[in-house]
Design a protein around this motif. Structure first.
Motif, mmCIF file in Angstrom:
data_model
loop_
_atom_site.group_PDB
_atom_site.id
_atom_site.type_symbol
_atom_site.label_atom_id
_atom_site.label_comp_id
_atom_site.label_asym_id
_atom_site.label_seq_id
_atom_site.Cartn_x
_atom_site.Cartn_y
_atom_site.Cartn_z
ATOM 1 N N PRO A 15 0.835 -1.199 0.000
ATOM 2 C CA PRO A 15 0.000 0.000 0.000
ATOM 3 C C PRO A 15 0.876 1.258 0.000
ATOM 4 C CG PRO A 15 0.025 -0.992 2.180
ATOM 5 C CD PRO A 15 0.739 -1.958 1.275
ATOM 6 N N VAL A 16 0.459 2.242 -0.787
ATOM 7 C CA VAL A 16 1.163 3.529 -0.860
ATOM 8 C C VAL A 16 0.200 4.600 -0.374
ATOM 9 C CG1 VAL A 16 2.333 5.205 -2.328
ATOM 10 C CG2 VAL A 16 2.591 2.769 -2.791
ATOM 11 N N ALA A 17 0.451 5.145 0.817
ATOM 12 C CA ALA A 17 -0.390 6.185 1.394
ATOM 13 C C ALA A 17 0.016 7.533 0.808
ATOM 14 C CB ALA A 17 -0.241 6.202 2.911
ATOM 15 N N LEU A 18 -0.961 8.290 0.280
ATOM 16 C CA LEU A 18 -0.693 9.572 -0.382
ATOM 17 C C LEU A 18 -1.078 10.732 0.526
ATOM 18 C CD1 LEU A 18 -2.033 8.747 -3.956
ATOM 19 C CD2 LEU A 18 0.353 8.785 -3.184
ATOM 20 N N ASP A 19 -0.208 11.740 0.602
ATOM 21 C CA ASP A 19 -0.476 12.980 1.333
ATOM 22 C C ASP A 19 0.030 14.119 0.452
ATOM 23 O OD1 ASP A 19 -0.914 15.023 3.101
ATOM 24 O OD2 ASP A 19 0.810 14.548 4.387
ATOM 25 N N VAL A 20 -0.785 14.517 -0.521
ATOM 26 C CA VAL A 20 -0.339 15.483 -1.525
ATOM 27 C C VAL A 20 -1.252 16.688 -1.540
ATOM 28 C CG1 VAL A 20 0.657 13.663 -2.944
ATOM 29 C CG2 VAL A 20 -1.686 14.404 -3.364
ATOM 30 N N GLU A 21 -0.713 17.800 -1.947
ATOM 31 C CA GLU A 21 -1.475 19.016 -2.204
ATOM 32 C C GLU A 21 -1.059 19.546 -3.568
ATOM 33 O OE1 GLU A 21 -0.386 21.638 0.970
ATOM 34 O OE2 GLU A 21 1.356 22.427 -0.110
ATOM 35 N N PRO A 22 -1.898 20.326 -4.220
ATOM 36 C CA PRO A 22 -1.554 20.809 -5.566
ATOM 37 C C PRO A 22 -0.268 21.640 -5.554
ATOM 38 C CG PRO A 22 -3.882 21.138 -5.118
ATOM 39 C CD PRO A 22 -3.265 20.733 -3.819
ATOM 40 N N VAL A 23 0.698 21.210 -6.327
ATOM 41 C CA VAL A 23 1.977 21.910 -6.445
ATOM 42 C C VAL A 23 2.398 21.882 -7.910
ATOM 43 C CG1 VAL A 23 4.409 21.960 -5.793
ATOM 44 C CG2 VAL A 23 2.686 21.267 -4.113
ATOM 45 N N ARG A 24 2.689 23.081 -8.456
ATOM 46 C CA ARG A 24 3.156 23.177 -9.839
ATOM 47 C C ARG A 24 4.621 23.609 -9.830
ATOM 48 N NH1 ARG A 24 -0.366 22.968 -13.907
ATOM 49 N NH2 ARG A 24 0.984 24.182 -15.296
ATOM 50 N N VAL A 25 5.388 22.949 -10.696
ATOM 51 C CA VAL A 25 6.805 23.275 -10.821
ATOM 52 C C VAL A 25 7.147 23.392 -12.301
ATOM 53 C CG1 VAL A 25 7.494 22.174 -8.656
ATOM 54 C CG2 VAL A 25 7.447 20.833 -10.767
ATOM 55 N N VAL A 56 6.919 24.310 0.534
ATOM 56 C CA VAL A 56 7.746 24.804 1.630
ATOM 57 C C VAL A 56 8.506 26.015 1.100
ATOM 58 C CG1 VAL A 56 9.606 24.339 3.248
ATOM 59 C CG2 VAL A 56 7.994 22.514 2.680
ATOM 60 N N GLY A 57 8.025 27.198 1.432
ATOM 61 C CA GLY A 57 8.630 28.413 0.897
ATOM 62 C C GLY A 57 8.415 28.488 -0.609
ATOM 63 N N ASP A 58 9.505 28.734 -1.335
ATOM 64 C CA ASP A 58 9.411 28.786 -2.799
ATOM 65 C C ASP A 58 9.864 27.473 -3.424
ATOM 66 O OD1 ASP A 58 12.024 28.976 -2.074
ATOM 67 O OD2 ASP A 58 12.528 30.638 -3.413
ATOM 68 N N HIS A 59 9.843 26.388 -2.636
ATOM 69 C CA HIS A 59 10.236 25.072 -3.119
ATOM 70 C C HIS A 59 9.076 24.095 -3.009
ATOM 71 C CE1 HIS A 59 14.309 26.649 -2.956
ATOM 72 N NE2 HIS A 59 14.755 25.542 -3.534
ATOM 73 N N ALA A 60 9.093 23.125 -3.877
ATOM 74 C CA ALA A 60 8.200 21.976 -3.764
ATOM 75 C C ALA A 60 8.977 20.844 -3.111
ATOM 76 C CB ALA A 60 7.697 21.557 -5.134
ATOM 77 N N VAL A 61 8.401 20.272 -2.062
ATOM 78 C CA VAL A 61 9.067 19.211 -1.312
ATOM 79 C C VAL A 61 8.264 17.925 -1.462
ATOM 80 C CG1 VAL A 61 9.867 18.444 0.950
ATOM 81 C CG2 VAL A 61 10.037 20.855 0.320
ATOM 82 N N LEU A 62 8.946 16.869 -1.896
ATOM 83 C CA LEU A 62 8.335 15.556 -2.059
ATOM 84 C C LEU A 62 9.133 14.562 -1.225
ATOM 85 C CD1 LEU A 62 7.094 13.839 -5.270
ATOM 86 C CD2 LEU A 62 8.848 12.691 -3.913
ATOM 87 N N TRP A 63 8.456 13.754 -0.445
ATOM 88 C CA TRP A 63 9.152 12.746 0.334
ATOM 89 C C TRP A 63 8.549 11.372 0.103
ATOM 90 C CZ3 TRP A 63 6.226 16.558 2.772
ATOM 91 C CH2 TRP A 63 5.060 16.125 3.396
ATOM 92 N N VAL A 64 9.425 10.371 0.184
ATOM 93 C CA VAL A 64 9.033 8.972 0.064
ATOM 94 C C VAL A 64 9.510 8.261 1.320
ATOM 95 C CG1 VAL A 64 9.255 6.833 -1.240
ATOM 96 C CG2 VAL A 64 9.141 9.020 -2.453
ATOM 97 N N ASP A 65 8.543 7.750 2.109
ATOM 98 C CA ASP A 65 8.862 7.047 3.356
ATOM 99 C C ASP A 65 8.559 5.567 3.193
ATOM 100 O OD1 ASP A 65 9.391 9.558 4.318
ATOM 101 O OD2 ASP A 65 7.531 9.724 5.477
ATOM 102 N N ASN A 66 9.339 4.755 3.875
ATOM 103 C CA ASN A 66 9.002 3.334 3.996
ATOM 104 C C ASN A 66 9.268 2.897 5.424
ATOM 105 O OD1 ASN A 66 11.692 1.619 4.125
ATOM 106 N ND2 ASN A 66 12.060 3.288 2.647
ATOM 107 N N ASP A 67 8.574 1.843 5.866
ATOM 108 C CA ASP A 67 8.668 1.408 7.258
ATOM 109 C C ASP A 67 9.842 0.487 7.504
ATOM 110 O OD1 ASP A 67 7.711 -0.671 5.806
ATOM 111 O OD2 ASP A 67 6.011 -1.125 7.112
#
Length: 469
Positions: A332-342, A375-386
């Motif tokens: 399973p891949v849990a998503l926590d995203v908000e609209p971000v354009r780059v 985050v500020g003027d950057h788009a931050v994407l993270w990938v976590d695993n347990d």
């Protein structure tokens, strides 16, 4: 004109030219000072003589105020008494009684001095003319004119400057020898550095040049050369390691393909071909992916990695990549995203996401998380695993090429060791960064930061390869 000359010749030519100009200006200045001094002395003499003649006019007739002088007598200074109407009343020489030597007519008791190039009826040049207003014994107004030639004195000055000119030539010759010696002594360490550099090749790239102990520019030049050689040695070692690792990675699928083909060729029934066809396809696909990865890295190192940047939705790319990973891995891949354009290359960013998610799928125990936020003027994407986080000493090394932190894993489960390296290089190519760390709840985290405005017109500068890359 100086482009084809050596450094010694150029420095010598410039030094001598500067010295020659300086000596010429100094000689001219001295000449002008001497001539000016002579003219001033001639003016004082003329004023004195004019005063004497003016005093004589008060007691004698104008015709006898200036005694006649024969040509054999002192003819350097010429004196005239000129009436108010312009007639020459008295003169020191017979040849100057026809025409006044000057048109100056100062008032009684006043004196005017001028320097002229030529006088009427006189062949000589350069005169200092002094005119003084005077009053005769009968009350008439007169002008006493005294003309002193200065060309003879100027010639004397020129002859006096001749020793100076000879001295100047001697100074130029001595300066040429000294400047050439000084330049040669200064360039001797440079020539030694050049000779040492000429002897360094691929087999002796670990050698260093001798740094001159002068504490000046030459010393800093030697230090810079050694720093450059150290960087070249690191890049050379990196290149050799890369070629060695790439060859090792390519050898395994090629050996598998060769063995399968040989076995299938030795079986006339064709059963071995049917059984090994799936293995061949898998190894060929693995080989193709590895070659694509190597091509991407080589383009990045050469600074020619193409980026087709455009406005793209990072959240949409993340959702698509997360769904693909969930379908392929079953995790399973849990998503926590908000609209971000780059502003980025969507294909390259998608490649980064796939590499990060594939890495997370290999290490996760039961779940993967994917987040995208501002985050500020950057788009931050993270990938976590347990799974277990990357150990702190290895968080930089994990992005080096062909690195597998768990050496006991086979290549099928552990990959080629290029995925994270490619992801880090693509992040830098977009002006961003990729880092490894720990999520707040202790999960393993990889974080991608991208500027929302994009890498800029020329892209981000490519950093030097790391020692282990």
């Amino acid at each position: 004109m100086l482009a084809g000359w050596g450094v010694r010749t150029r420095v010598l030519a410039v030094a001598l030219l500067v010295l020659l100009v300086t000596l010429s200006l100094w000689t001219w200045l001295l000449y002008e000072l001497f001539v000016g001094s002579l003219q001033e002395a001639a003016g004082r003499q003329g004023s004195m003589l004019a005063g004497q003649v003016a005093a004589t006019l008060k007691v004698v007739e104008p015709e006898r105020a200036v005694p006649d002088r024969t040509p054999e007598a002192d003819t350097d200074v010429m004196i005239q008494v000129v009436a108010a109407g312009g007639e020459v009343v008295s003169a020191s020489r017979a040849d100057i009684r026809a025409v006044p030597l000057s048109g100056l007519r100062p008032g009684p008791g006043s004196t005017v001095t001028r320097t002229v190039a030529q006088l009427p009826g006189v062949d000589e040049e350069d005169f200092v003319v002094t005119a003084r207003g005077a009053t005769g014994c009968g009350g008439e107004a007169f002008t006493v004119v005294v003309a002193s030639p200065v060309h003879v004195e100027a010639n004397d000055v020129a002859r006096g400057l001749l020793p100076g000119l000879v001295t100047g030539v001697a100074v130029l010759a001595i300066a040429a020898v000294l400047v050439r010696w000084a330049v040669s002594a200064s360039l001797r360490p440079v020539e030694r550095l050049r000779g040492q550099l000429a002897g360094i090749d691929g087999h002796s790239i670990g050698d260093r040049v001798d740094v001159p102990e002068t504490g000046d520019e030459l010393s800093r030049l030697g230090e810079t050369m050694n720093q450059m050689l150290a960087r070249l040695e690191g890049a050379y070692a990196t290149q050799r390691a890369f070629v060695s690792d790439a060859g090792h990675e390519l050898r395994s699928p090629l050996a598998t393909i060769r063995a399968s083909v040989e076995l299938a060729s030795a079986d006339p029934t064709g059963e071995m071909w049917q059984e090994g066809r799936g293995l061949l396809l898998a190894e060929i696909l693995r080989l193709q992916l590895l070659v694509d990865d190597l091509l991407t890295l080589s383009r990045y190192d050469a600074g020619s990695l193409p980026l087709r940047t455009t406005d793209c939705d990072l959240d949409d790319l993340a959702v698509q990549a997360g769904r693909r990973t969930q379908a392929e891995s079953g995790l399973p891949v849990a998503l926590d995203v908000e609209p971000v354009r780059v502003v980025a290359d969507p294909d390259r960013v998608g490649q980064v996401l796939r590499n990060l998610l594939d890495n997370a799928a290999r290490h996760a125990r039961a779940e993967i998380r994917l987040g995208v936020h501002h985050v500020g003027d950057h788009a931050v994407l993270w990938v976590d695993n347990d799974g277990a986080p990357v150990p702190e000493p290895d968080r930089e090394r994990v992005f080096e090429r062909f690195v597998r932190l768990d050496d006991t894993r086979d290549r099928d489960s552990g990959g080629s060791g290029l995925g994270l390296a490619i992801a880090a290089d693509l992040a830098r190519a977009h002006g961003g960064s990729l880092s490894s760390g720990i999520a707040p709840d202790g999960w393993c985290r990889f974080e991608l930061r991208l500027p929302e405005s994009g890498p800029g017109p020329a892209g981000s500068p490519r950093p030097a390869p790391s020692p282990g890359s």
